[in-house]
Motif scaffolding. Structure first.
Motif, PDB file in Angstrom:
ATOM      1  N   ASP A 167       9.209   8.923  -1.678  1.00  0.00           N
ATOM      2  CA  ASP A 167      10.153   8.943  -2.793  1.00  0.00           C
ATOM      3  C   ASP A 167      11.130   7.781  -2.622  1.00  0.00           C
ATOM      4  OD1 ASP A 167       9.049  11.256  -3.876  1.00  0.00           O
ATOM      5  OD2 ASP A 167      10.336  12.548  -2.650  1.00  0.00           O
ATOM      6  N   PHE A 168      11.760   7.398  -3.743  1.00  0.00           N
ATOM      7  CA  PHE A 168      12.713   6.302  -3.727  1.00  0.00           C
ATOM      8  C   PHE A 168      13.803   6.557  -2.679  1.00  0.00           C
ATOM      9  CE2 PHE A 168      16.678   4.329  -5.159  1.00  0.00           C
ATOM     10  CZ  PHE A 168      16.289   3.001  -5.200  1.00  0.00           C
ATOM     11  N   ALA A 169      14.047   5.576  -1.809  1.00  0.00           N
ATOM     12  CA  ALA A 169      15.082   5.580  -0.770  1.00  0.00           C
ATOM     13  C   ALA A 169      14.869   6.654   0.296  1.00  0.00           C
ATOM     14  CB  ALA A 169      16.471   5.683  -1.385  1.00  0.00           C
ATOM     15  N   GLU A 170      13.680   7.207   0.393  1.00  0.00           N
ATOM     16  CA  GLU A 170      13.392   8.212   1.431  1.00  0.00           C
ATOM     17  C   GLU A 170      13.406   7.552   2.801  1.00  0.00           C
ATOM     18  OE1 GLU A 170       9.556  10.777   2.914  1.00  0.00           O
ATOM     19  OE2 GLU A 170       9.703  10.308   0.786  1.00  0.00           O
ATOM     20  N   TRP A 171      14.187   8.158   3.710  1.00  0.00           N
ATOM     21  CA  TRP A 171      14.308   7.617   5.060  1.00  0.00           C
ATOM     22  C   TRP A 171      13.223   8.179   5.937  1.00  0.00           C
ATOM     23  CZ3 TRP A 171      16.556   3.762   7.440  1.00  0.00           C
ATOM     24  CH2 TRP A 171      16.609   3.766   8.831  1.00  0.00           C
ATOM     25  N   PRO A 172      12.587   7.416   6.767  1.00  0.00           N
ATOM     26  CA  PRO A 172      12.629   5.966   6.904  1.00  0.00           C
ATOM     27  C   PRO A 172      11.477   5.272   6.185  1.00  0.00           C
ATOM     28  CG  PRO A 172      11.603   6.846   8.860  1.00  0.00           C
ATOM     29  CD  PRO A 172      11.918   8.021   7.947  1.00  0.00           C
ATOM     30  N   TRP A 231      10.322   4.824   2.992  1.00  0.00           N
ATOM     31  CA  TRP A 231      10.537   3.910   1.871  1.00  0.00           C
ATOM     32  C   TRP A 231      11.208   2.630   2.351  1.00  0.00           C
ATOM     33  CZ3 TRP A 231      14.507   1.503  -0.786  1.00  0.00           C
ATOM     34  CH2 TRP A 231      14.162   0.980  -2.039  1.00  0.00           C
ATOM     35  N   TRP A 232      12.219   2.774   3.182  1.00  0.00           N
ATOM     36  CA  TRP A 232      12.951   1.607   3.679  1.00  0.00           C
ATOM     37  C   TRP A 232      12.060   0.719   4.540  1.00  0.00           C
ATOM     38  CZ3 TRP A 232      17.286   0.385   1.382  1.00  0.00           C
ATOM     39  CH2 TRP A 232      17.984   1.400   0.714  1.00  0.00           C
ATOM     40  N   ALA A 233      11.228   1.331   5.370  1.00  0.00           N
ATOM     41  CA  ALA A 233      10.294   0.546   6.186  1.00  0.00           C
ATOM     42  C   ALA A 233       9.319  -0.217   5.296  1.00  0.00           C
ATOM     43  CB  ALA A 233       9.534   1.465   7.141  1.00  0.00           C
ATOM     44  N   SER A 234       8.882   0.415   4.226  1.00  0.00           N
ATOM     45  CA  SER A 234       7.947  -0.239   3.303  1.00  0.00           C
ATOM     46  C   SER A 234       8.602  -1.406   2.583  1.00  0.00           C
ATOM     47  CB  SER A 234       7.422   0.769   2.283  1.00  0.00           C
ATOM     48  OG  SER A 234       6.760   1.821   2.939  1.00  0.00           O
ATOM     49  N   VAL A 235       9.855  -1.265   2.242  1.00  0.00           N
ATOM     50  CA  VAL A 235      10.586  -2.368   1.607  1.00  0.00           C
ATOM     51  C   VAL A 235      10.744  -3.527   2.589  1.00  0.00           C
ATOM     52  CG1 VAL A 235      12.829  -3.063   0.650  1.00  0.00           C
ATOM     53  CG2 VAL A 235      11.757  -0.936  -0.093  1.00  0.00           C
ATOM     54  N   ILE A 236      11.058  -3.214   3.847  1.00  0.00           N
ATOM     55  CA  ILE A 236      11.141  -4.269   4.867  1.00  0.00           C
ATOM     56  C   ILE A 236       9.784  -4.945   5.016  1.00  0.00           C
ATOM     57  CG2 ILE A 236      11.401  -4.696   7.355  1.00  0.00           C
ATOM     58  CD1 ILE A 236      13.646  -2.560   7.313  1.00  0.00           C
ATOM     59  N   GLN A 237       8.707  -4.163   4.997  1.00  0.00           N
ATOM     60  CA  GLN A 237       7.374  -4.744   5.109  1.00  0.00           C
ATOM     61  C   GLN A 237       7.077  -5.672   3.932  1.00  0.00           C
ATOM     62  OE1 GLN A 237       4.933  -1.270   5.458  1.00  0.00           O
ATOM     63  NE2 GLN A 237       5.465  -0.946   7.608  1.00  0.00           N
ATOM     64  N   ALA A 246       0.831  -1.212   0.000  1.00  0.00           N
ATOM     65  CA  ALA A 246       0.000   0.000   0.000  1.00  0.00           C
ATOM     66  C   ALA A 246       0.857   1.251   0.000  1.00  0.00           C
ATOM     67  CB  ALA A 246      -0.929  -0.003   1.212  1.00  0.00           C
ATOM     68  N   THR A 247       1.917   1.253   0.781  1.00  0.00           N
ATOM     69  CA  THR A 247       2.768   2.436   0.876  1.00  0.00           C
ATOM     70  C   THR A 247       3.625   2.623  -0.364  1.00  0.00           C
ATOM     71  OG1 THR A 247       2.833   2.191   3.274  1.00  0.00           O
ATOM     72  CG2 THR A 247       4.508   3.592   2.296  1.00  0.00           C
ATOM     73  N   LEU A 248       4.222   1.559  -0.862  1.00  0.00           N
ATOM     74  CA  LEU A 248       5.124   1.677  -2.012  1.00  0.00           C
ATOM     75  C   LEU A 248       4.405   1.950  -3.329  1.00  0.00           C
ATOM     76  CD1 LEU A 248       7.731  -1.162  -1.340  1.00  0.00           C
ATOM     77  CD2 LEU A 248       8.133   1.307  -1.284  1.00  0.00           C
ATOM     78  N   PHE A 249       3.231   1.341  -3.515  1.00  0.00           N
ATOM     79  CA  PHE A 249       2.577   1.392  -4.820  1.00  0.00           C
ATOM     80  C   PHE A 249       1.245   2.131  -4.826  1.00  0.00           C
ATOM     81  CE2 PHE A 249       5.094  -2.596  -4.632  1.00  0.00           C
ATOM     82  CZ  PHE A 249       6.090  -2.209  -5.508  1.00  0.00           C
ATOM     83  N   ASP A 250       0.875   2.738  -3.684  1.00  0.00           N
ATOM     84  CA  ASP A 250      -0.355   3.517  -3.561  1.00  0.00           C
ATOM     85  C   ASP A 250      -1.581   2.718  -4.018  1.00  0.00           C
ATOM     86  OD1 ASP A 250      -1.787   5.724  -2.758  1.00  0.00           O
ATOM     87  OD2 ASP A 250      -1.640   6.728  -4.696  1.00  0.00           O
ATOM     88  N   VAL A 251      -1.664   1.485  -3.546  1.00  0.00           N
ATOM     89  CA  VAL A 251      -2.805   0.608  -3.817  1.00  0.00           C
ATOM     90  C   VAL A 251      -3.392   0.169  -2.481  1.00  0.00           C
ATOM     91  CG1 VAL A 251      -1.931  -0.201  -6.043  1.00  0.00           C
ATOM     92  CG2 VAL A 251      -1.340  -1.441  -3.963  1.00  0.00           C
ATOM     93  N   LEU A 252      -4.469  -0.596  -2.507  1.00  0.00           N
ATOM     94  CA  LEU A 252      -5.103  -1.112  -1.289  1.00  0.00           C
ATOM     95  C   LEU A 252      -5.463   0.011  -0.316  1.00  0.00           C
ATOM     96  CD1 LEU A 252      -2.723  -4.161  -0.628  1.00  0.00           C
ATOM     97  CD2 LEU A 252      -4.915  -4.186  -1.813  1.00  0.00           C
ATOM     98  N   GLY A 253      -5.850   1.143  -0.842  1.00  0.00           N
ATOM     99  CA  GLY A 253      -6.196   2.280   0.013  1.00  0.00           C
ATOM    100  C   GLY A 253      -5.042   3.243   0.213  1.00  0.00           C
TER     101      GLY A 253
END
Length: 159
Positions: A54-59, A61-67, A39-46
């Protein structure tokens, strides 16, 4: 009329179903966690509460990749304990940096999801993947039969 305790009625069902329940718990928690990342990375599921990072935005983007990655690994049962520990740590970081400064308790600071994911993944890391994991990283169980190649010394009586 005979009165049975709940444990007596269930017999050994809780023990027999333990690995199945742990596996289901692992998969449900991981699926919900993965959905947060998607949902956070691709703006889907609400979408995300705070917008797409933005790409590599702390924290964020990184949290979303971990998720996304960690949740998927835990769901599939690949490196479950390690992935769950990373997921748990990321949620502890999120709770203490984003939520806890606003108020002490999760119900006051909006950190219920972070706290629940943190503790849930810590439980998965401690208990292992349960059933239906692609790679079983459960600890080896002790052998139920004695090793017949070694002889045991007779027990000596205590003085």
């Amino acid at each position: 009329m005979r009165s049975e305790t709940p444990a007596g009625l269930l017999g050994d069902l809780p023990d027999r179903g333990r690995e199945h329940v742990i596996g289901l718990f692992r998969m449900v928690v991981a699926l919900m966690f993965t959905c947060h990342g998607i949902a956070t990375l691709f703006d889907v599921l609400g979408g995300s509460y705070s917008g797409t990072p933005d790409f590599a935005e702390w924290p964020t983007w990184w949290a979303s990749v971990i998720q996304l990655v960690g949740g998927t690994l835990v769901f599939l049962g690949l490196g479950t304990r390690s992935a769950a520990l990373v997921c748990s740590g990321s949620m502890a970081y999120a709770y203490f940096t984003k939520h806890q400064p606003d108020a002490l308790f999760p119900i006051e600071n909006g950190g219920e999801a972070a706290a629940m994911f943190c503790w849930s993944f810590l439980l998965v890391a401690a208990l292992g993947p349960g059933r239906w994991a692609l790679v079983g990283d459960r600890p080896a169980r002790a052998a139920t039969t004695p090793d017949r190649t070694t002889e045991q010394a007779p027990a000596t009586p205590a003085p």
